[in-house]
Design a protein around this motif. Structure first.
Motif, short mmCIF file in Angstrom:
data_model
loop_
_atom_site.label_atom_id
_atom_site.label_comp_id
_atom_site.label_asym_id
_atom_site.label_seq_id
_atom_site.Cartn_x
_atom_site.Cartn_y
_atom_site.Cartn_z
N ALA A 149 19.24 -1.40 -18.83
CA ALA A 149 18.05 -1.72 -18.25
C ALA A 149 17.43 -2.73 -18.83
N VAL A 150 17.25 -4.01 -18.38
CA VAL A 150 16.83 -5.03 -18.92
C VAL A 150 15.28 -5.22 -18.82
N HIS A 151 14.44 -4.26 -17.75
CA HIS A 151 13.09 -4.58 -17.40
C HIS A 151 12.53 -3.25 -16.93
N PHE A 152 11.36 -2.88 -17.29
CA PHE A 152 10.73 -1.68 -16.84
C PHE A 152 9.32 -2.05 -16.47
N GLY A 153 8.95 -1.71 -15.29
CA GLY A 153 7.60 -2.12 -14.76
C GLY A 153 7.12 -0.95 -14.18
N SER A 154 5.71 -1.11 -13.41
CA SER A 154 5.01 -0.29 -12.94
C SER A 154 4.55 -0.75 -11.59
N ASP A 155 4.08 0.11 -10.63
CA ASP A 155 3.43 -0.59 -9.43
C ASP A 155 2.31 -1.64 -9.46
N VAL A 156 1.66 -1.66 -10.45
CA VAL A 156 0.67 -2.69 -10.62
C VAL A 156 1.45 -4.05 -10.53
N GLU A 157 2.48 -4.01 -11.38
CA GLU A 157 3.28 -5.46 -11.46
C GLU A 157 3.75 -6.06 -10.03
N LEU A 158 3.97 -5.41 -9.30
CA LEU A 158 4.38 -5.91 -7.93
C LEU A 158 3.45 -5.66 -6.86
N GLU A 159 2.49 -4.95 -7.15
CA GLU A 159 1.49 -4.92 -6.10
C GLU A 159 0.79 -6.28 -5.77
N GLY A 160 0.67 -6.55 -4.53
CA GLY A 160 0.24 -7.93 -4.15
C GLY A 160 1.47 -9.08 -3.70
N THR A 161 2.52 -8.62 -4.31
CA THR A 161 3.70 -9.71 -3.99
C THR A 161 4.15 -9.32 -2.41
N SER A 162 3.82 -10.29 -1.52
CA SER A 162 4.09 -10.33 -0.32
C SER A 162 5.29 -11.02 0.28
N VAL A 163 6.21 -10.39 1.04
CA VAL A 163 7.45 -11.04 1.08
C VAL A 163 7.63 -11.10 2.84
N ASP A 164 8.51 -12.21 3.10
CA ASP A 164 8.77 -12.16 4.53
C ASP A 164 10.16 -11.74 4.75
N VAL A 165 10.11 -10.23 5.19
CA VAL A 165 11.35 -9.70 5.73
C VAL A 165 11.26 -8.91 6.78
N ASN A 166 11.91 -9.50 7.71
CA ASN A 166 11.88 -9.31 9.11
C ASN A 166 12.74 -7.88 9.33
N LEU A 167 12.11 -6.79 9.74
CA LEU A 167 12.84 -5.64 10.00
C LEU A 167 12.91 -5.14 11.49
N GLY A 168 12.70 -6.09 12.38
CA GLY A 168 12.36 -5.47 13.62
C GLY A 168 11.18 -5.44 14.21
N ALA A 169 11.03 -5.63 15.75
CA ALA A 169 9.83 -5.26 16.20
C ALA A 169 9.35 -3.95 16.23
N ALA A 170 10.28 -2.96 16.21
CA ALA A 170 9.90 -1.44 15.98
C ALA A 170 9.18 -1.15 14.81
N PHE A 171 10.00 -1.53 13.82
CA PHE A 171 9.07 -1.43 12.51
C PHE A 171 7.97 -1.88 12.27
N LYS A 172 7.71 -3.16 12.88
CA LYS A 172 6.13 -3.87 12.56
C LYS A 172 5.50 -3.12 13.28
N ASN A 173 5.65 -2.63 14.63
CA ASN A 173 4.62 -2.02 15.45
C ASN A 173 4.06 -0.67 14.98
N ARG A 174 4.98 -0.12 14.22
CA ARG A 174 5.14 1.30 13.76
C ARG A 174 4.30 1.13 12.29
N TYR A 175 4.59 0.44 11.43
CA TYR A 175 4.23 0.48 10.14
C TYR A 175 3.35 -0.91 9.60
#
Length: 362
Positions: A255-281
């Motif tokens: 285990a080389v790193h431990f973190g919490s939700d605060v560390e990644l909160e606000g990290t926005s990524v461009d992941v295309n999971l399809g129109a159905a996913f986008k419309n639903r969530y």
């Protein structure tokens, strides 16, 4: 004397008086019926012993008690083979072909044969594999996994899965129903057991096939391990909280790193999971807020988001993602021992559930 003369010659049995012929015929039928009843009772006794021994075999194998498992496996094989012998004679073969009335006979013969195949082909191999990849033997000095041992059992595990599928197919080809309910019940029980065994062996087949590469046999692999806090539900479990980055190199997992939700909160990524996913969530912004990244019940979607977030945040490629809840993590920690977080908190099997469900672990 020609062959025609032989054909025209009276058969010796035809010279016997009719009452004698009837007596002999009745005696033969009586012996056949007696043989069938006796062997049926003996086969039933042996199959009952198989049914009794199998749970003991599973318990011994689960407890990694190789000597006990070997003893139980030998007992299963012995009883199953005897049952097969008792139901393999000509009397059973003839009765099994009788329309309708022969259905339970055919089914019993098939069940005995299946048990014998499992006892002589699958179970011994399973015990052998359990012995070769026993957890205590897989763990090498330096917290290293013996990748060579895992790879060595892969062919045997694959063959077990194939053999089980063959037996499963043969049992399913037996009459769907007979007029004897105990036989039908026995068949249904075996079908259920075979299906469960087949799923287990195919899962094990996949595991031993890919485990060496996953554990870094061909180079370092990096994984994102997300801890699902059970205090709040999400699509694939709990709310993402603490996480770890784990690297595997030639069987050594670190285990080389431990973190919490605060560390990644606000990290926005461009992941295309399809129109159905986008419309639903999209209203919860799962690709922009870590705490909502696993809102979908599809784990591959959440895994892709986690990998992309860490890639963007730390610039490191992620080879795979793992989700785990605190209770399961406590089981792992009971084996691996405690770990220490970046703030000095010691996380153990006894406190991990409380820490992750009620407190913030950084």
């Amino acid at each position: 004397m020609t062959s025609d003369d032989v054909d025209r010659a009276p058969r010796s049995w035809m010279l016997l008086p009719k009452p004698i012929v009837m007596i002999i015929g009745g005696a033969v039928v009586g012996l056949a019926v007696t043989w069938f009843v006796v062997t049926a009772l003996l086969a039933r006794h042996e199959l009952t012993d198989v049914k009794t021994e199998l749970p003991r075999l599973r318990e011994a194998a689960t407890a990694a008690s190789v000597s006990d498992a070997q003893r139980e496996a030998e007992a299963v094989a012995k009883h199953a083979h005897r049952a097969h012998l008792y139901t393999s004679g000509p009397v059973w073969a003839i009765l099994a072909r009788v329309p309708y009335l022969g259905r339970p006979v055919a089914t019993t013969r098939g069940l005995a044969k299946a048990a014998d195949q499992l006892g002589t082909e699958v179970v011994p191999s399973l015990i052998d594999v359990s012995n070769r990849v026993e957890p205590a033997k897989l763990r090498l000095p330096g917290n290293k996994f013996d990748l060579a041992a895992i790879a060595s059992v892969a062919p045997t595990v694959h063959e077990m899965a194939v053999q089980t599928d063959v037996v499963d197919a043969e049992v399913n080809r037996l009459p769907a129903h007979s007029w004897l309910s105990p036989v039908d019940s026995a068949k249904n029980s075996l079908v259920s057991s075979l299906s469960s065994l087949s799923r287990t062996l195919h899962g094990l087949d996949d595991a031993v096939r890919i485990a060496p590469a996953m554990l870094g046999a061909t180079g370092t692999k990096r994984y994102f391990v997300g801890l699902e806090n059970e205090a709040e539900s999400r699509g694939i479990g709990g709310i993402p909280g603490a996480f770890a980055i784990v690297e595997a190199t030639n069987g050594v997992v670190t285990a080389v790193h431990f973190g919490s939700d605060v560390e990644l909160e606000g990290t926005s990524v461009d992941v295309n999971l399809g129109a159905a996913f986008k419309n639903r969530y999209s209203y919860e912004d799962p690709t922009g807020r870590y705490v909502w990244s696993d809102i979908s019940p599809s784990f591959p979607y959440g895994a892709q988001i986690w990998a992309a977030m860490w890639q963007k945040y730390a610039g490191q490629h992620i080879d795979g993602a793992i989700a785990i809840d605190p209770t399961a993590l406590s089981y792992l920690l009971s084996v691996t021992g405690p770990v220490t977080t970046t703030d000095g908190t010691k996380v153990t099997a006894g406190n991990v559930v409380s820490l992750t469900d009620r407190k913030s672990v950084v």
